[in-house]
Motif scaffolding. Structure first.
Motif, PDB file in Angstrom:
ATOM      1  N   PRO A   1     -12.238   5.502  -5.712  1.00 48.13           N
ATOM      2  CA  PRO A   1     -10.947   5.265  -5.071  1.00 48.13           C
ATOM      3  C   PRO A   1      -9.823   5.635  -6.030  1.00 48.13           C
ATOM      4  CG  PRO A   1     -12.146   3.195  -5.451  1.00 48.13           C
ATOM      5  CD  PRO A   1     -12.921   4.280  -6.095  1.00 48.13           C
ATOM      6  N   ARG A   2      -8.897   6.387  -5.522  1.00 48.24           N
ATOM      7  CA  ARG A   2      -7.840   6.885  -6.385  1.00 48.24           C
ATOM      8  C   ARG A   2      -6.648   5.934  -6.447  1.00 48.24           C
ATOM      9  NH1 ARG A   2      -5.080  12.620  -5.566  1.00 48.24           N
ATOM     10  NH2 ARG A   2      -5.654  13.587  -7.538  1.00 48.24           N
ATOM     11  N   TRP A   3      -6.452   5.230  -5.345  1.00 46.28           N
ATOM     12  CA  TRP A   3      -5.194   4.479  -5.195  1.00 46.28           C
ATOM     13  C   TRP A   3      -5.439   2.998  -4.987  1.00 46.28           C
ATOM     14  CZ3 TRP A   3      -1.854   7.529  -7.070  1.00 46.28           C
ATOM     15  CH2 TRP A   3      -1.943   8.915  -6.853  1.00 46.28           C
ATOM     16  N   ASP A   4      -4.547   2.208  -5.535  1.00 43.11           N
ATOM     17  CA  ASP A   4      -4.658   0.761  -5.448  1.00 43.11           C
ATOM     18  C   ASP A   4      -3.454   0.157  -4.738  1.00 43.11           C
ATOM     19  OD1 ASP A   4      -7.010   0.852  -6.791  1.00 43.11           O
ATOM     20  OD2 ASP A   4      -6.338  -0.199  -8.581  1.00 43.11           O
ATOM     21  N   GLN A   5      -3.644  -1.052  -4.299  1.00 47.55           N
ATOM     22  CA  GLN A   5      -2.528  -1.845  -3.770  1.00 47.55           C
ATOM     23  C   GLN A   5      -2.572  -3.212  -4.447  1.00 47.55           C
ATOM     24  OE1 GLN A   5      -3.382  -2.134   0.431  1.00 47.55           O
ATOM     25  NE2 GLN A   5      -5.060  -3.578   0.131  1.00 47.55           N
ATOM     26  N   VAL A   6      -1.465  -3.928  -4.392  1.00 45.02           N
ATOM     27  CA  VAL A   6      -1.448  -5.323  -4.795  1.00 45.02           C
ATOM     28  C   VAL A   6      -0.955  -6.119  -3.583  1.00 45.02           C
ATOM     29  CG1 VAL A   6      -1.049  -4.931  -7.257  1.00 45.02           C
ATOM     30  CG2 VAL A   6       0.913  -5.184  -5.720  1.00 45.02           C
ATOM     31  N   GLU A   7      -1.200  -7.409  -3.615  1.00 45.18           N
ATOM     32  CA  GLU A   7      -0.653  -8.239  -2.543  1.00 45.18           C
ATOM     33  C   GLU A   7       0.497  -9.061  -3.103  1.00 45.18           C
ATOM     34  OE1 GLU A   7      -2.836 -11.133   0.494  1.00 45.18           O
ATOM     35  OE2 GLU A   7      -2.066 -12.156  -1.281  1.00 45.18           O
ATOM     36  N   LEU A   8       1.607  -9.056  -2.367  1.00 41.81           N
ATOM     37  CA  LEU A   8       2.781  -9.817  -2.772  1.00 41.81           C
ATOM     38  C   LEU A   8       2.973 -11.013  -1.846  1.00 41.81           C
ATOM     39  CD1 LEU A   8       5.509  -7.121  -3.508  1.00 41.81           C
ATOM     40  CD2 LEU A   8       3.762  -8.070  -5.036  1.00 41.81           C
TER      41      LEU A   8
ATOM     42  N   ASP B   1       0.831  -1.200   0.000  1.00 38.50           N
ATOM     43  CA  ASP B   1       0.000   0.000   0.000  1.00 38.50           C
ATOM     44  C   ASP B   1       0.870   1.256   0.000  1.00 38.50           C
ATOM     45  OD1 ASP B   1       1.043   0.049   2.526  1.00 38.50           O
ATOM     46  OD2 ASP B   1      -0.859   0.060   3.579  1.00 38.50           O
ATOM     47  N   GLY B   2       0.218   2.393  -0.056  1.00 39.17           N
ATOM     48  CA  GLY B   2       0.936   3.657   0.067  1.00 39.17           C
ATOM     49  C   GLY B   2       1.523   4.196  -1.226  1.00 39.17           C
ATOM     50  N   VAL B   3       1.298   3.546  -2.327  1.00 37.49           N
ATOM     51  CA  VAL B   3       1.791   4.089  -3.605  1.00 37.49           C
ATOM     52  C   VAL B   3       0.935   5.298  -3.969  1.00 37.49           C
ATOM     53  CG1 VAL B   3       2.022   3.648  -6.076  1.00 37.49           C
ATOM     54  CG2 VAL B   3       2.710   1.892  -4.430  1.00 37.49           C
ATOM     55  N   ARG B   4       1.568   6.443  -4.095  1.00 40.05           N
ATOM     56  CA  ARG B   4       0.837   7.689  -4.366  1.00 40.05           C
ATOM     57  C   ARG B   4       1.419   8.400  -5.577  1.00 40.05           C
ATOM     58  NH1 ARG B   4      -1.911   5.200  -1.774  1.00 40.05           N
ATOM     59  NH2 ARG B   4      -2.953   5.629   0.212  1.00 40.05           N
ATOM     60  N   ASN B   5       1.591   7.639  -6.605  1.00 41.98           N
ATOM     61  CA  ASN B   5       2.112   8.177  -7.858  1.00 41.98           C
ATOM     62  C   ASN B   5       1.320   7.489  -8.961  1.00 41.98           C
ATOM     63  OD1 ASN B   5       3.973   7.405 -10.262  1.00 41.98           O
ATOM     64  ND2 ASN B   5       4.957   9.242  -9.435  1.00 41.98           N
ATOM     65  N   PHE B   6       0.788   8.280  -9.875  1.00 41.94           N
ATOM     66  CA  PHE B   6      -0.147   7.724 -10.846  1.00 41.94           C
ATOM     67  C   PHE B   6       0.492   6.695 -11.775  1.00 41.94           C
ATOM     68  CE2 PHE B   6      -2.264  11.721  -9.685  1.00 41.94           C
ATOM     69  CZ  PHE B   6      -3.499  11.209  -9.318  1.00 41.94           C
TER      70      PHE B   6
ATOM     71  N   ALA C   1       3.079   4.805 -11.179  1.00 41.88           N
ATOM     72  CA  ALA C   1       3.347   3.585 -10.409  1.00 41.88           C
ATOM     73  C   ALA C   1       2.039   2.818 -10.188  1.00 41.88           C
ATOM     74  CB  ALA C   1       3.996   3.940  -9.075  1.00 41.88           C
ATOM     75  N   ARG C   2       0.979   3.553  -9.867  1.00 46.66           N
ATOM     76  CA  ARG C   2      -0.318   2.906  -9.665  1.00 46.66           C
ATOM     77  C   ARG C   2      -0.781   2.196 -10.942  1.00 46.66           C
ATOM     78  NH1 ARG C   2      -5.535   6.341 -10.128  1.00 46.66           N
ATOM     79  NH2 ARG C   2      -4.782   6.084 -12.257  1.00 46.66           N
ATOM     80  N   ASN C   3      -0.602   2.878 -12.068  1.00 46.07           N
ATOM     81  CA  ASN C   3      -1.046   2.278 -13.324  1.00 46.07           C
ATOM     82  C   ASN C   3      -0.276   0.995 -13.637  1.00 46.07           C
ATOM     83  OD1 ASN C   3      -2.865   4.346 -13.551  1.00 46.07           O
ATOM     84  ND2 ASN C   3      -1.610   5.539 -14.990  1.00 46.07           N
ATOM     85  N   TYR C   4       0.991   0.989 -13.318  1.00 47.84           N
ATOM     86  CA  TYR C   4       1.754  -0.245 -13.504  1.00 47.84           C
ATOM     87  C   TYR C   4       1.217  -1.346 -12.600  1.00 47.84           C
ATOM     88  CZ  TYR C   4       5.352   1.942 -16.438  1.00 47.84           C
ATOM     89  OH  TYR C   4       6.030   2.563 -17.452  1.00 47.84           O
ATOM     90  N   MET C   5       0.855  -0.991 -11.364  1.00 50.52           N
ATOM     91  CA  MET C   5       0.308  -2.019 -10.463  1.00 50.52           C
ATOM     92  C   MET C   5      -0.990  -2.586 -11.033  1.00 50.52           C
ATOM     93  SD  MET C   5       1.105  -1.220  -6.496  1.00 50.52           S
ATOM     94  CE  MET C   5       0.038   0.171  -6.298  1.00 50.52           C
ATOM     95  N   ARG C   6      -1.753  -1.730 -11.705  1.00 47.73           N
ATOM     96  CA  ARG C   6      -3.013  -2.199 -12.292  1.00 47.73           C
ATOM     97  C   ARG C   6      -2.774  -3.166 -13.450  1.00 47.73           C
ATOM     98  NH1 ARG C   6      -6.821   3.292 -12.121  1.00 47.73           N
ATOM     99  NH2 ARG C   6      -7.199   3.159  -9.870  1.00 47.73           N
ATOM    100  N   ASP C   7      -1.576  -3.113 -14.015  1.00 47.77           N
ATOM    101  CA  ASP C   7      -1.245  -4.028 -15.117  1.00 47.77           C
ATOM    102  C   ASP C   7      -0.746  -5.378 -14.621  1.00 47.77           C
ATOM    103  OD1 ASP C   7      -1.884  -2.141 -17.016  1.00 47.77           O
ATOM    104  OD2 ASP C   7       0.166  -1.383 -17.212  1.00 47.77           O
TER     105      ASP C   7
END
Length: 153
Positions: A92-99, A27-32, A34-40
DNA sequence: GCCAACGTTGGC
DNA sequence: GCCAACGTTGGC
């Protein structure tokens, strides 16, 4: 299967922390970007875990994506350092992934070594001023890194 | 601790 | 839509 690189300050969250916890939400990624990469990211993708802002910046281990992008609840928590008043339940603006932890390298692959490797020219991590905390590792660069990372696992 | 690089914000 | 001001990242 794609390869990614994610940065973390070891004082805040290290590869050892991930090893102990086995699974953790990133969590805590607050850069668009970086977030978009997480969505991929897809389930099973490999993540190279990088320690930043520390004595020896280096790729220190690997993890896999065990849960794809979903809203990061810390953005709604006024007490969280990651609180973002612009993020609402509806949007929601921000996402997280689980590792999920995979490995700690026997020998960290340091930034200094990576920079000394001419074949890695153009790899975003080693570019001056690169601050992106989540980035794809293109096939071309993974091909070069792979042998070193897999044998040190 | 310094500073370069970069992203975001907000006034105009 | 531009751009200055500001905050943050992260190597050194």
């Amino acid at each position: 299967m794609a390869i990614w690189l994610m940065k973390s300050e070891p004082d805040a969250f290290s590869i050892n922390d991930l090893k102990h916890r086995q699974r953790e939400s990133w969590d805590g990624v607050r850069n668009f970007q970086a977030r978009n990469y997480m969505r991929d990211m897809k389930q099973g993708d490999v993540v190279l875990f990088y320690h930043s802002s520390c004595k020896v910046p280096a790729i220190v281990g690997t993890a896999t994506v065990s849960k794809t992008a979903h809203p990061d609840p810390s953005c709604w928590d006024p007490k969280s350092p990651y609180y973002d008043p612009k993020s609402t339940a509806e949007t929601p603006r921000w996402d997280q992934v689980e590792l999920t932890f995979e490995s700690i390298l026997k020998k960290p692959l340091t930034l200094a070594v990576l920079k000394s490797w001419p074949e890695l020219d153009g790899f975003p991590l080693i570019q001056k001023g690169s601050r992106l905390s989540v980035m794809p590792v293109e096939e071309h660069y993974w091909h070069i890194l792979k042998s070193r990372i897999l044998c040190e696992k």
